[in-house]
Structure formats: structure tokens, C-alpha cells
Scaffold this motif. Structure first.
Motif, PDB file in Angstrom:
ATOM      1  N   PHE A  30       0.754  -1.238   0.044  1.00 46.93           N
ATOM      2  CA  PHE A  30       0.094  -0.071  -0.141  1.00 46.93           C
ATOM      3  C   PHE A  30       0.882   1.147  -0.079  1.00 46.93           C
ATOM      4  O   PHE A  30       0.854   2.296  -0.751  1.00 46.93           O
ATOM      5  N   HIS A  31       1.960   1.201   0.839  1.00 44.17           N
ATOM      6  CA  HIS A  31       2.779   2.371   1.003  1.00 44.17           C
ATOM      7  C   HIS A  31       3.456   2.629  -0.466  1.00 44.17           C
ATOM      8  O   HIS A  31       3.624   3.648  -0.894  1.00 44.17           O
ATOM      9  N   LEU A  32       4.061   1.288  -0.925  1.00 40.65           N
ATOM     10  CA  LEU A  32       4.604   1.293  -2.135  1.00 40.65           C
ATOM     11  C   LEU A  32       4.080   1.875  -3.184  1.00 40.65           C
ATOM     12  O   LEU A  32       4.595   2.653  -4.167  1.00 40.65           O
ATOM     13  N   LYS A  33       2.795   1.595  -3.444  1.00 39.50           N
ATOM     14  CA  LYS A  33       2.064   2.086  -4.310  1.00 39.50           C
ATOM     15  C   LYS A  33       1.848   3.566  -4.371  1.00 39.50           C
ATOM     16  O   LYS A  33       2.150   4.575  -5.212  1.00 39.50           O
ATOM     17  N   ASN A  34       1.952   4.266  -3.061  1.00 36.13           N
ATOM     18  CA  ASN A  34       1.836   5.768  -3.133  1.00 36.13           C
ATOM     19  C   ASN A  34       3.230   6.345  -3.424  1.00 36.13           C
ATOM     20  O   ASN A  34       3.248   7.459  -3.805  1.00 36.13           O
ATOM     21  N   VAL A  35       4.292   5.408  -3.009  1.00 33.07           N
ATOM     22  CA  VAL A  35       5.702   5.960  -3.348  1.00 33.07           C
ATOM     23  C   VAL A  35       5.796   6.061  -4.962  1.00 33.07           C
ATOM     24  O   VAL A  35       6.411   7.159  -5.347  1.00 33.07           O
ATOM     25  N   PHE A  36       5.441   4.850  -5.519  1.00 31.41           N
ATOM     26  CA  PHE A  36       5.326   5.002  -6.950  1.00 31.41           C
ATOM     27  C   PHE A  36       4.675   6.318  -7.610  1.00 31.41           C
ATOM     28  O   PHE A  36       5.459   6.857  -8.470  1.00 31.41           O
ATOM     29  N   SER A  37       3.656   6.703  -6.983  1.00 32.39           N
ATOM     30  CA  SER A  37       2.764   7.905  -7.640  1.00 32.39           C
ATOM     31  C   SER A  37       3.837   9.136  -7.197  1.00 32.39           C
ATOM     32  O   SER A  37       3.769  10.001  -8.061  1.00 32.39           O
ATOM     33  N   LYS A  38       4.398   9.261  -5.989  1.00 29.65           N
ATOM     34  CA  LYS A  38       4.937  10.464  -5.770  1.00 29.65           C
ATOM     35  C   LYS A  38       6.306  10.567  -6.422  1.00 29.65           C
ATOM     36  O   LYS A  38       6.824  11.650  -6.588  1.00 29.65           O
ATOM     37  N   CYS A  39       6.924   9.414  -6.686  1.00 32.26           N
ATOM     38  CA  CYS A  39       8.148   9.378  -7.447  1.00 32.26           C
ATOM     39  C   CYS A  39       8.047   9.453  -8.862  1.00 32.26           C
ATOM     40  O   CYS A  39       9.045   9.636  -9.397  1.00 32.26           O
ATOM     41  N   ARG A  40       6.860   9.250  -9.111  1.00 31.74           N
ATOM     42  CA  ARG A  40       6.364   9.090 -10.758  1.00 31.74           C
ATOM     43  C   ARG A  40       7.352   7.986 -11.539  1.00 31.74           C
ATOM     44  O   ARG A  40       7.801   8.241 -12.516  1.00 31.74           O
ATOM     45  N   VAL A  41       7.254   6.811 -10.975  1.00 29.67           N
ATOM     46  CA  VAL A  41       7.692   5.765 -11.432  1.00 29.67           C
ATOM     47  C   VAL A  41       6.754   4.654 -11.459  1.00 29.67           C
ATOM     48  O   VAL A  41       5.868   4.730 -10.731  1.00 29.67           O
ATOM     49  N   VAL A  42       7.033   3.549 -12.139  1.00 23.70           N
ATOM     50  CA  VAL A  42       6.137   2.401 -12.233  1.00 23.70           C
ATOM     51  C   VAL A  42       6.689   0.970 -11.750  1.00 23.70           C
ATOM     52  O   VAL A  42       6.015   0.148 -11.673  1.00 23.70           O
ATOM     53  N   ASN A  43       7.923   0.908 -11.161  1.00 18.27           N
ATOM     54  CA  ASN A  43       8.388  -0.124 -10.303  1.00 18.27           C
ATOM     55  C   ASN A  43       9.470   0.001  -9.414  1.00 18.27           C
ATOM     56  O   ASN A  43       9.917   1.089  -9.181  1.00 18.27           O
ATOM     57  N   ARG A  44       9.910  -0.889  -8.843  1.00 18.78           N
ATOM     58  CA  ARG A  44      10.678  -0.977  -7.638  1.00 18.78           C
ATOM     59  C   ARG A  44      12.144  -0.448  -8.105  1.00 18.78           C
ATOM     60  O   ARG A  44      12.789   0.238  -7.552  1.00 18.78           O
ATOM     61  N   ALA A  45      12.655  -0.782  -9.324  1.00 17.20           N
ATOM     62  CA  ALA A  45      13.918  -0.168  -9.910  1.00 17.20           C
ATOM     63  C   ALA A  45      13.974   0.966 -10.089  1.00 17.20           C
ATOM     64  O   ALA A  45      14.791   1.939  -9.632  1.00 17.20           O
ATOM     65  N   GLY A  46      12.743   1.625 -10.247  1.00 22.57           N
ATOM     66  CA  GLY A  46      12.397   3.172 -10.454  1.00 22.57           C
ATOM     67  C   GLY A  46      12.749   3.600  -9.281  1.00 22.57           C
ATOM     68  O   GLY A  46      13.135   5.085  -9.045  1.00 22.57           O
ATOM     69  N   VAL A  47      11.814   3.347  -8.115  1.00 21.26           N
ATOM     70  CA  VAL A  47      12.133   3.777  -6.702  1.00 21.26           C
ATOM     71  C   VAL A  47      13.449   3.799  -6.437  1.00 21.26           C
ATOM     72  O   VAL A  47      13.926   5.030  -5.938  1.00 21.26           O
TER      73      VAL A  47
END
Length: 249
Positions: free
Chosen positions: A224-241
Motif C-alpha cells: 500500500f505504501h509502495l503504491k503511494n511511493v510509485f505515484s509520488k516518485c512518478r515511477v512504475v516499478n521498484r527499480a525506478g524507486v
């Protein structure tokens, strides 16, 4: 004390892993499989001691689940008759040294927490660095394997000096890093404290399961938190984060 060729090999691997590891949670998780070989055991968990809160946290395990470890922290630790006395001894100690097996078998802790997971024989060790507890290993065997003996305790105690020093050093480094990293991530990416914490763990290569165990939350909550992180970082996967976080810290 006799040590088999396998135990000697595993001991070397345990020491080597301590020497090269850079992440406290990943190291403790990777040590787990080796510890099960070293002591001919079935389940392993490790927690870190929070001196300020007087509380064990950041649990990791092998053949354990995040939910079971969380249930110990939330309820079973209050009725656990063996952990606190084991911690006070400061050396590898079997559960039967604290409480005879026939008495342990009558407790709620055994019947509701240990027995469903086939944990009958236990041995714990608590690592002290500069006279302060920094963490532990909790190792259990199935009923058929039989209890741990004095040689098992000696083998476990052999790891104590290096493990205590390693945990103490890595923990101080981690605490400084977390303090340094949280603020810019929260300010620049508008992440919450928890989102920043999880993002740093993603950047260090931890899986959702390891993160959940370390933070005492469910894998669903991590995602759930990771989904929010994707949105705020404007990335689509863990590698992007991971790439985004590393660019900032």
C-alpha cells in the motif's frame, strides 16, 4: 567439542557474511539459513533490541512468517515464560534450562504459539555490545530432533563476540543513515515518514517480505505504501524507486 566438516564450513561462511554485509536486515536474514545448518534446527528468527523503548523490533526469520513474528511482539511476548530469562543470562541458553519441558508444555505460550509451528526445543542467544543488548538469534527444533545440548550452546557462543561487534557497528551506521535520509526524502518527494523508510529499504534491495518483517507490518501494508511511493516518485516499478532514492541520498 566435536564439529563436523559441514559445521566447520558453515562457521566460516557465517564469519565471512558478517565481514562483507552492509545491510543489517539482509545480513540477519541471510544468516538464518546458515544457522539452521550449523545447529541442525528448523526455524530461526532474529530481532533487534530498542534500548529506549525496551522493545524488540525489526524481526526477520527463516521458516517463519511476518504474521507470527508480529503476533509475538503484539501479544505472546507478554506471556512468554522463557525469553526474558534467556536474555538476562547473556549466553546461549536452551528453553529447558529456564523451564522444564513438562512445564513449558502446559503453558498458553507453547500451546498457542509454539506447538502449531512444531517448535518444541529452543535455544536463544542475546548479543551485547558495550554492555548493551543489540539483538538476538532465536532457534527452534521440531520435536523429533531432540533438545539442544551443551555443544550446541558452545557453538552458538563462539559467534557472540563477532556478532555483537558487527550488529553494534552496523546499527549505529544505520541509525545515522536513517536520520540523514528521511528528511530530504520527505521534503523533496513529499513522502510520509513510513514511505521514506520503505523507499530506503527498497533502494537497499530488501524484498517486501523482509521489509514487512523488519517494520512489524504486513506485506499488504508495505505494498500500500509502495503504491503511494510509485505515484509520488512518478515511477512504475521498484527499480525506478531505487534509482530515484539513490539520486537523492
Amino acid at each position: 567439542m566435536y564439529m563436523s566438516a559441514t559445521q566447520c564450513r558453515v562457521l566460516g561462511e557465517l564469519m565471512a557474511l558478517q565481514a562483507v554485509s552492509e545491510n543489517l536486515d539482509i545480513m540477519r536474514h541471510e544468516l538464518g539459513s546458515l544457522m539452521l545448518q550449523y545447529l541442525n534446527a528448523d526455524t530461526y528468527s532474529s530481532m533487534l533490541w530498542n534500548t529506549e523503548k525496551k522493545f524488540f523490533e525489526r524481526a526477520v526469520g527463516v521458516n517463519e512468517t511476518a504474521q507470527r513474528l508480529k503476533s509475538w511482539s503484539e501479544y505472546y511476548r507478554f506471556i512468554d515464560p522463557v525469553t526474558a530469562p534467556m536474555m538476562a543470562r547473556r549466553v546461549a541458553t536452551t528453553a529447558t534450562q529456564i523451564l522444564p519441558q513438562h512445564e513449558l508444555l502446559r503453558t498458553e505460550f507453547f500451546n498457542d504459539f509454539l506447538r502449531p509451528h512444531n517448535q518444541y526445543w529452543g535455544i536463544n542467544i542475546y548479543f551485547y555490545n558495550r554492555d548493551e543488548c543489540v539483538g538476538d538469534f532465536r532457534i527452534w527444533r521440531k520435536r523429533a530432533r531432540g533438545d539442544f545440548d551443551k555443544d550446541d550452546a558452545v557453538r552458538l557462543n563462539m559467534l557472540a563476540p563477532s556478532m555483537a561487534a558487527c550488529l553494534g557497528k552496523m546499527r549505529r551506521s544505520r541509525d545515522k543513515k536513517e536520520i540523514k535520509n528521511d528528511e530530504p526524502l520527505q521534503r523533496l518527494l513529499q513522502l510520509s515518514r513510513r514511505e521514506a523508510e520503505i523507499s530506503c529499504m527498497i533502494a537497499e534491495g530488501l524484498s517486501d517480505k523482509c521489509i514487512a518483517a523488519a517494520l512489524g507490518i504486513s506485506v499488504t501494508t508495505v505494498r500500500f505504501h509502495l503504491k503511494n511511493v510509485f505515484s509520488k516518485c512518478r515511477v512504475v516499478n521498484r527499480a525506478g524507486v531505487a534509482a530515484r532514492i539513490r539520486s537523492l541520498i
